[in-house]
Design an enzyme around this catalytic site. Structure first.
Site, PDB file in Angstrom:
ATOM      1  N   HIS A 162       0.851  -1.193   0.000  1.00 33.00           N
ATOM      2  CA  HIS A 162       0.000   0.000   0.000  1.00 33.00           C
ATOM      3  C   HIS A 162       0.886   1.242   0.000  1.00 33.00           C
ATOM      4  CE1 HIS A 162      -2.754   3.057   1.664  1.00 33.00           C
ATOM      5  NE2 HIS A 162      -3.707   2.323   1.129  1.00 33.00           N
ATOM      6  N   ASP A 283     -11.327   1.110  -0.523  1.00 32.93           N
ATOM      7  CA  ASP A 283     -10.471   2.124   0.099  1.00 32.93           C
ATOM      8  C   ASP A 283     -11.284   2.930   1.104  1.00 32.93           C
ATOM      9  OD1 ASP A 283      -8.193   3.463   0.769  1.00 32.93           O
ATOM     10  OD2 ASP A 283      -7.906   4.474  -1.147  1.00 32.93           O
TER      11      ASP A 283
END
Length: 326
Positions: A162, A283
């Site tokens: 990430h 997200d």
């Protein structure tokens, strides 16, 4: 349609108080900051109703940026990773059918990262791990992480790469244009470059069953597959890869739809990376769940492929089908 969402953030105020202040340099509206602040520390008041309203069966939870990568000393990283993972384990245990966990790893100490990964997968039931880009400038192709990759491979646990660590480089390209920093552009370039380091560093040649997951449709690497190969053929290299660079994308390197809310982009990812290589993500709470679901639902793809994106690929990659059968 059953949906499993893979890049869904949470924060722990008590953990943030234990860590160094890490201003990320992203300026957002006060209204957006307040909304994220309310939702990211919550598991029941906002998160579960949002999941129910949008047909999300499972969120795979992970510690938000910069996570354990913010810690400066190996000792602090070890303590804080365990603290964060124990906290997450309690949240998952409260709703085991709705939440799964990605472990936070203290990569400042690779041996401790291996031990914590094993504890989280074997004892806490986590389905993989997530790290926020580099760890103080050390990337995942570094030889010190070879045992981490070996453990990931052995445990059949994917590693989600990430964005969002503390910047390692001073990009003059961003000077005077703070709008380009972060999720708008620079994080994709940084994280995609990090993944290429892993590929070109031969990590997947040494660990062919290891899996790296990238958000944001693979940080757009799948769209560069042909160019990666054409340029690779021109390079004078001291060591060649076992395969062409493009062949690691879609096999060892998988993608989620996190933050990309366009059906046509989801279609393109399937065409370039393959229908078995794309998984759903929102997200949350940074993006709207309804928009993320619509990006898959409205894509011009067969329903069987949409089912793979929505849940089937995640069940296979995360071993959820195995755990449910057991």
């Amino acid at each position: 349609m059953r949906y499993i969402a893979l890049e869904e953030a949470f924060a722990i105020p008590d953990l943030a108080a234990r860590q160094p202040a890490t201003p990320m340099g992203i300026k957002v509206t006060s209204e957006y900051a307040a909304m994220v602040g309310r939702k990211i520390i919550d598991f029941e008041e906002h998160r579960l109703p949002d999941m129910d309203a949008n047909g999300i069966d499972v969120q795979v939870l992970s510690l938000t940026v910069p996570g354990i990568q913010a810690d400066e000393s190996p000792a602090a990283a070890r303590d804080n990773a365990r603290f964060a993972n124990d906290f997450l384990a309690e949240a998952v245990a409260a709703h085991p059918d709705r939440f799964k966990g990605f472990a936070a790893l203290p990569l400042q100490d690779p041996a401790a990262a291996v031990a914590e990964l094993r504890r989280c997968v074997e004892e806490l039931g986590f389905v993989g791990a997530l790290v926020n880009d580099h760890t103080h400038g050390r990337y995942l192709d570094h030889p010190s992480y070879d045992d981490v990759w070996a453990a990931l491979e052995e445990l059949q646990a994917p590693l989600y790469l990430h964005p969002g660590s503390i910047p390692a480089d001073d990009w003059h390209l961003l000077d005077g244009r703070p709008e380009l920093y972060g999720a708008t552009w620079s994080w994709q370039a940084e994280t995609g470059g990090h993944a290429l380091r892993v590929i070109y560093g031969g990590v997947f040649d040494r660990h062919p069953r290891a899996t790296l997951i990238l958000g944001h449709l693979g940080e757009f690497l799948s769209f560069q597959r042909s160019r990666l190969d054409s340029r690779y053929r021109t390079l004078a290299l001291s060591r060649s890869l076992d395969r062409m660079p493009s062949q690691y994308i879609g096999s060892n390197v998988l993608a989620t739809t996190s933050g990309i809310l366009a059906p046509e982009a989801v279609q393109a990812a399937v065409l370039t990376a393959g229908e078995d290589a794309v998984m759903f993500a929102v997200d949350y709470p940074y993006e709207e769940t309804a928009d993320a679901v619509a990006a898959v639902a409205k894509a011009d793809l067969p329903e069987s492929v949409k089912a793979k994106i929505a849940h089937g690929n995640a069940e296979r990659v995360l071993g959820l089908a195995r755990s449910q059968e057991g």
